[in-house]
Design a protein around this motif. Structure first.
Motif, PDB file in Angstrom:
ATOM      1  N   LEU A  11       0.689  -1.663   0.360  1.00 14.44           N
ATOM      2  CA  LEU A  11      -0.292   0.173  -0.135  1.00 14.44           C
ATOM      3  C   LEU A  11       0.792   1.816  -0.038  1.00 14.44           C
ATOM      4  CD1 LEU A  11      -2.743   1.420   0.521  1.00 14.44           C
ATOM      5  CD2 LEU A  11      -2.850   0.574   2.785  1.00 14.44           C
ATOM      6  N   GLN A  12       0.733   1.986  -1.193  1.00 13.75           N
ATOM      7  CA  GLN A  12       1.692   3.356  -1.301  1.00 13.75           C
ATOM      8  C   GLN A  12       1.192   4.078  -1.598  1.00 13.75           C
ATOM      9  OE1 GLN A  12       4.639   2.686  -3.608  1.00 13.75           O
ATOM     10  NE2 GLN A  12       5.746   0.834  -2.611  1.00 13.75           N
ATOM     11  N   ASN A  13       0.443   5.567  -0.966  1.00 11.72           N
ATOM     12  CA  ASN A  13       0.102   6.720  -1.168  1.00 11.72           C
ATOM     13  C   ASN A  13      -1.607   6.880  -1.667  1.00 11.72           C
ATOM     14  OD1 ASN A  13       2.288   7.838  -1.570  1.00 11.72           O
ATOM     15  ND2 ASN A  13       2.846   7.873  -3.482  1.00 11.72           N
ATOM     16  N   GLY A  14      -2.168   5.212  -0.762  1.00 11.90           N
ATOM     17  CA  GLY A  14      -3.447   5.020  -0.668  1.00 11.90           C
ATOM     18  C   GLY A  14      -4.070   4.314  -2.380  1.00 11.90           C
ATOM     19  N   HIS A  15      -2.380   3.037  -2.662  1.00 13.30           N
ATOM     20  CA  HIS A  15      -3.083   2.507  -3.544  1.00 13.30           C
ATOM     21  C   HIS A  15      -2.351   1.062  -3.123  1.00 13.30           C
ATOM     22  CE1 HIS A  15      -4.552   6.164  -6.258  1.00 13.30           C
ATOM     23  NE2 HIS A  15      -3.432   7.166  -5.714  1.00 13.30           N
ATOM     24  N   LEU A  16      -2.697   0.478  -3.659  1.00  7.69           N
ATOM     25  CA  LEU A  16      -2.807  -1.082  -3.708  1.00  7.69           C
ATOM     26  C   LEU A  16      -1.635  -1.398  -4.827  1.00  7.69           C
ATOM     27  CD1 LEU A  16      -5.549  -3.071  -1.709  1.00  7.69           C
ATOM     28  CD2 LEU A  16      -3.629  -2.597  -1.323  1.00  7.69           C
ATOM     29  N   TYR A  17      -1.110  -2.246  -4.445  1.00  2.68           N
ATOM     30  CA  TYR A  17       0.344  -2.619  -6.099  1.00  2.68           C
ATOM     31  C   TYR A  17       0.670  -4.068  -5.401  1.00  2.68           C
ATOM     32  CZ  TYR A  17       0.917   2.271  -6.965  1.00  2.68           C
ATOM     33  OH  TYR A  17       0.381   3.772  -7.063  1.00  2.68           O
ATOM     34  N   GLY A  18       0.218  -4.513  -6.839  1.00  8.79           N
ATOM     35  CA  GLY A  18       0.966  -5.754  -7.074  1.00  8.79           C
ATOM     36  C   GLY A  18       1.227  -6.378  -7.947  1.00  8.79           C
TER      37      GLY A  18
END
Length: 346
Positions: A35-42
């Motif tokens: 979770l970075q800057n309110g966004h999920l990444y993966g």
């Protein structure tokens, strides 16, 4: 256990799980989500996000296939939709006006509906074979998209427009919510109303359904219209994700991937009963396979060959006749006398 084994989602889910397991073995951080800057990444988030346009197109294709039809024009409609929206936005001095974005989206969706109706009329009213009727728009539509873009890639700088394909809502990509909404609407219309029964009836026997009072022509036009709508929304997702429109390459071969997703999901090309959730799983299999191919570094020139081979294996695994033949061969090899004993006993 036998009921689960025969369920239409059993083998697609097994294949999807096998692909996921392979990716995890090859890259242990495949399932990691940050979770970075309110966004999920993966990787899993990327599969859902990048697979959203294909899922949309495949949902529309499912209903068309259920009527014993086919729509080869969805890729061209994807390109036209993205080209219309990007062109209208690029002409404005202020590309972030909300009214401009809404107008561009409505123009793209409206044109996609018209193109879907065009296919439906050719198939139902004119009586042209679906593969030929939609092939006309497949060829002409790609040319129309290139005429709209002038043979160039149109770029836009609208943050509001890019939000459609690359924005986030509740930490998840906004495209996931778009797909979920379309899937929910399609499921409600086909499973909670008589429309689904009408579609399956037309696919099983259009003459009999017409004799029983079902307006087969209206049903066919409706499913092609919905398929065009899904392709138009997919075009918006694709173009907004990259903030550009490419009339030549946008949506290229989407029609083939959508058909494969429908077949993998358990819907027969002979029409009749259809499975929306199965189609979603089939589209996720194709997108996961694409991600896997890129991740392991398969050379670009043989990517399509590897993809085709894996899809062929998936279809063979799903085939009851193929599984029965393999089981019979294994049984005969390990119990060669059983067949002779059964013959004498009978």
């Amino acid at each position: 256990m036998k009921t689960i084994y025969k369920h239409h989602l059993f083998w697609p889910l097994c294949v999807l799980a096998a692909l996921m397991l392979f990716n995890f073995i090859y890259s242990p951080d495949f399932f990691s989500i940050t979770l970075q800057n309110g966004h999920l990444y993966g990787s899993l988030i990327d599969i859902l996000n990048f697979g959203a346009p294909l899922i949309l197109v495949a949902i529309g294709m499912t209903l068309v296939v259920a009527t014993r039809g086919i729509d080869l024009s969805v890729g061209s409609i994807v390109a036209i939709s993205g080209a219309i929206s990007c062109l209208s936005i690029s002409k404005a001095s202020d590309q972030n006006m909300l009214s401009l974005i809404l107008l561009s989206v409505l123009m793209s969706v409206g044109l996609s509906l018209i193109l879907g109706i065009w296919n439906g009329v050719l198939v139902s009213a004119v009586g042209i074979q679906p593969i030929i009727a939609t092939l006309i728009l497949m060829v002409a539509g790609r040319g129309i998209a290139q005429l709209i873009t002038g043979g160039q890639i149109i770029t836009v700088t609208s943050e509001k427009y890019s939000y459609i394909g690359s924005g986030s809502l509740a930490t998840l990509p906004f495209s996931i919510f778009v797909v979920a909404t379309v899937l929910l609407i399609a499921a409600l219309l086909t499973r909670k109303t008589a429309l689904g029964m009408f579609i399956e009836s037309v696919g099983c026997n259009p003459v009999a359904s017409l004799m029983s009072g079902i307006r087969a022509h209206s049903v066919i036009i409706s499913v092609y219209m919905f398929c065009g709508l899904c392709a138009g929304i997919a075009g918006l997702l694709l173009s907004s994700n990259v903030s550009s429109a490419d009339g030549n390459n946008a949506g290229l071969w989407y029609e083939l991937d959508a058909i494969l997703a429908v077949v993998i999901g358990g819907t027969s090309l002979n029409g009749g009963r259809f499975y929306l959730l199965g189609t979603v799983v089939g589209a996720l299999i194709i997108q996961t396979l694409t991600t896997t191919i890129y991740m392991i570094g398969v050379p670009p020139e043989i990517t399509l060959v590897v993809k085709a081979f894996v899809v062929l294996m998936v279809c063979l695994v799903q085939s009851p006749a193929f599984r029965s033949a393999i089981a019979l061969r294994w049984k005969t090899r390990h119990y060669p006398g059983e067949k002779e004993i059964s013959r004498h006993v009978s």
